[in-house]
Structure formats: C-alpha cells, structure tokens
Motif scaffolding. Structure first.
Motif, PDB file in Angstrom:
ATOM      1  N   TRP A  19       2.537  -7.871  47.385  1.00  0.00           N
ATOM      2  CA  TRP A  19       1.649  -6.232  47.835  1.00  0.00           C
ATOM      3  C   TRP A  19       0.874  -5.328  46.456  1.00  0.00           C
ATOM      4  N   CYS A  20       1.498  -5.850  45.565  1.00  0.00           N
ATOM      5  CA  CYS A  20       0.151  -5.316  44.091  1.00  0.00           C
ATOM      6  C   CYS A  20      -0.891  -5.665  44.139  1.00  0.00           C
ATOM      7  N   LYS A  21      -1.455  -6.866  44.831  1.00  0.00           N
ATOM      8  CA  LYS A  21      -3.055  -7.357  44.730  1.00  0.00           C
ATOM      9  C   LYS A  21      -3.675  -6.640  46.617  1.00  0.00           C
ATOM     10  N   ASN A  22      -2.494  -7.108  46.903  1.00  0.00           N
ATOM     11  CA  ASN A  22      -2.691  -6.148  48.752  1.00  0.00           C
ATOM     12  C   ASN A  22      -3.113  -4.323  48.097  1.00  0.00           C
ATOM     13  N   GLN A  23      -2.186  -4.401  47.746  1.00  0.00           N
ATOM     14  CA  GLN A  23      -2.792  -2.420  47.032  1.00  0.00           C
ATOM     15  C   GLN A  23      -3.791  -2.353  46.034  1.00  0.00           C
ATOM     16  N   PHE A  24      -3.031  -2.816  45.144  1.00  0.00           N
ATOM     17  CA  PHE A  24      -4.900  -2.648  43.800  1.00  0.00           C
ATOM     18  C   PHE A  24      -5.261  -3.434  43.748  1.00  0.00           C
ATOM     19  N   HIS A  25      -5.186  -4.570  44.457  1.00  0.00           N
ATOM     20  CA  HIS A  25      -6.354  -5.790  44.099  1.00  0.00           C
ATOM     21  C   HIS A  25      -6.759  -6.629  43.045  1.00  0.00           C
ATOM     22  N   TYR A  26      -5.589  -6.210  42.241  1.00  0.00           N
ATOM     23  CA  TYR A  26      -5.225  -7.250  41.053  1.00  0.00           C
ATOM     24  C   TYR A  26      -3.762  -6.927  40.868  1.00  0.00           C
ATOM     25  N   LYS A  27      -3.941  -8.341  40.203  1.00  0.00           N
ATOM     26  CA  LYS A  27      -2.188  -8.472  39.578  1.00  0.00           C
ATOM     27  C   LYS A  27      -1.344  -7.281  38.861  1.00  0.00           C
ATOM     28  N   CYS A  28      -0.217  -7.312  39.495  1.00  0.00           N
ATOM     29  CA  CYS A  28       0.274  -5.681  37.912  1.00  0.00           C
ATOM     30  C   CYS A  28       1.481  -5.927  37.495  1.00  0.00           C
ATOM     31  N   TYR A  29       2.371  -5.844  36.085  1.00  0.00           N
ATOM     32  CA  TYR A  29       3.112  -5.984  35.483  1.00  0.00           C
ATOM     33  C   TYR A  29       4.227  -5.424  35.251  1.00  0.00           C
ATOM     34  N   LYS A  30       5.709  -5.681  34.693  1.00  0.00           N
ATOM     35  CA  LYS A  30       6.275  -4.908  35.064  1.00  0.00           C
ATOM     36  C   LYS A  30       7.282  -4.474  33.701  1.00  0.00           C
TER      37      LYS A  30
END
Length: 339
Positions: A19-30
């Motif tokens: 979802w994060c890659k689709n939404q922001f086009h890169y990896k996200c971290y929590k």
C-alpha cells in the motif's frame, strides 16, 4: 495474482508495504510511540487487570519509551534507530508512520490528545499517524478532534486501530475485552461517517476457539469493510493472567504448522480490497513464554510465503460478498453476537 487492479508487489496478499509503495512510491517505516495514557480496563472504569493477554506494557513493549511526554523526542529516537540499519537515501523523503501503540490512545483529556497528535503530525518526516485504541473510547468529541486534525493536515493520514480480537461473546468474556460487539460496530460507523480509516485487530489461537470461529470473525471483518486488518498470533507473556491459565494446562498455543494453515485460510476468506498490516506478530523475547517458534518472525513469514506459493493460493481466493444482513453503506445493521 491479485483479484483487483491493485499492485501487491509479488506478495500473495495486500501488505501495508505494498500500500505504501503504491501510495507514495517508496518504502515507509513505522515508529511505535508511548504517549503514556491509561486504559479503562486497568484504571477501574471497566476493570483493573486489563485484557487477559495484555502485559504491563499495554501492548507497547516495542514503543520508543522516553520518559516524559515529548512525542517529538520519541520520533527522533525511533527514526535514529531505523536509519542506523538502512541506506542514507531511505530518509530523503517523509517516510514515517507514527504509531501510537501503548495502552489506549484516545483515553485522555481532549487537549492532551490534540497536543500529542498534532506534535506527531507536525513532524516533517511523518506521513500520518495510526492510533491504537478501544471502540468504547471514541466519544463524539474525540471523533470531532480527529476530523479537525484531518482538515488541519490534509496532506497526511489518520488511521484508527481497533482491537476486535474476536466476534464470539464467550471468548470476549474470557479475555476480558470489556465491551459488546455492538460497541465496536458503533465506533466503526462513526469513524466511517467521519471518513477515518480503521484497522481491525484479530487474534488467532484464542483459547477454546475453533478454526471455524476464527473464520467467522474474518467474514465479519469483511462486512465491516475496514481499510486494514492485523492478524495476531496469540502470545503467552510472563506476568499476564493468560500465563497463569497456560501454566495450569487450561489451553495450548498453536503449533507453527497449525498457525500457518489457519492464517492462510483467513487470507483466502479476506476481501482482496483490505490491506493486511500484520500476519503474525512477535512477542517481546524477554517475557515470551509461548509459542517459542514465534521468536523467529522472519522464518514464520518466509514459511508462510513459501506455503502459499506451494498451494497456489492468495488473499481473497475464497472471498464471498457479505450476507444481506449488512447494509450497502458498509455499516452493520445488526449485531452478530454480544456479550
């Protein structure tokens, strides 16, 4: 493999990472945070011992817990810890989900909630916040605050994580959840009307629940139509009342093979539109009693993916549209079960 037009990025289910890659086009971290709130199931409002599986850390053992109430310092420390393990280029853009994890994160005076949520949302590296809470701790004024924050930070998201765990009243009473299913439905309805996405927590392997009961909970989640779901393996943690029942031989935890079989079936039943935020979970190693195999989270995930590939299966394979007892506006029209 996906049953939708959504890119699952070579996974057999729709992960939060995808979802994060689709939404922001890169990896996200929590980054998990501790805002030092309490819980009505601990302060005497509902109970004093908490849910039967909940440790003294209030499910926030992995939170960045810096003494004091400064969320910015916790975020900075969390980012520092993650950045030390990743290439320098990972943090060139905002990529942090601020996760209010420990205890009940809407159970505090409104000014304090506004302060800590605003502090997290104001951090340049934060894309949005995910707030873990109870459905009985979402009065109208809290929903109003969340709506106001959405307007104040239109470029950022606000998610609410709700601990459903199970739809079955007998199990809910045993784990001391402390609210009826109708309360969960009311909270989901209010959040939906406010256009605030929900993430539903489900525990697999609760004592005395059959596989079919677990699958019924997943079908119920489909009818709620949340943004996301977390499948959590039941852990037995030291110092909990659940640990005492386990030591007394009142139940056994799932084997790795049984858990993989159950979670795969849950994914097959789950709507392909729902984002999967977790498929196992890893209890704090210093207080984890059972199951011991869950200590190696990487092995569990690798085994899950390999087994799903071997079985040629994926999320939504057996999904069916919810029954007519649910309304078309995605709200439950009647309670499946209550305490």
């Amino acid at each position: 493999m996906s049953m939708t037009n959504t890119d699952w990025h070579n996974r057999p289910y729709y992960t939060l990472d995808a979802w994060c890659k689709n939404q922001f086009h890169y990896k996200c971290y929590k980054v998990a945070l501790n805002a030092h709130m309490n819980c009505p199931n601990r302060d005497g409002s509902i109970g004093t011992r908490g849910c039967i599986f909940c440790s003294e850390g209030g499910s926030g053992e992995f939170a960045v817990d810096i003494r004091g109430l400064d969320i910015q310092k916790q975020l900075n420390e969390g980012i520092r810890r993650i950045a030390g393990k990743l290439p320098d280029t990972s943090f060139e853009k905002p990529c942090i989900i601020a996760y209010f994890q420990a205890y009940t994160n809407t159970y505090a005076p409104l000014p304090y909630l506004k302060e800590v949520f605003t502090e997290a949302l104001s951090c340049p590296m934060v894309l949005g916040i995910s707030v873990a809470t109870r459905p009985d701790c979402l009065p109208g004024e809290v929903i109003g605050l969340l709506s106001a924050l959405k307007e104040a930070f239109p470029e950022k998201f606000i998610w609410i994580e709700l601990g459903l765990q199970t739809i079955h009243g007998q199990t809910a009473a045993y784990i001391r959840r402390g609210y009826p299913l109708s309360c969960f439905e009311t909270a989901c309805r209010a959040l939906s009307l406010a256009r605030i996405p929900t993430i539903v927590h489900v525990i697999l392997g609760l004592p005395n629940e059959t596989r079919e009961q677990m699958y019924e909970t997943v079908r119920y989640v489909n009818a709620i139509r949340p943004f996301g779901v977390k499948f959590q393996l039941l852990h037995v943690l030291a110092g909990t009342d659940l640990a005492a029942d386990y030591a007394a031989g009142q139940f056994q935890t799932l084997t790795k093979e049984a858990y993989l079989d159950i979670v795969i079936r849950c994914l097959e039943l789950l709507s392909p539109e729902i984002t999967v935020h977790r498929v196992t979970g890893d209890g704090p190693k210093d207080i984890l009693i059972a199951p011991d195999w869950s200590r190696n989270k990487k092995d569990v995930l690798n085994s899950l993916h390999a087994l799903m590939k071997e079985r040629h299966t994926h999320q939504g394979l057996s999904y069916q549209e919810p029954s007519p007892q649910y309304s078309e506006d995605n709200h439950v029209t009647g309670s499946i079960d209550t305490l």
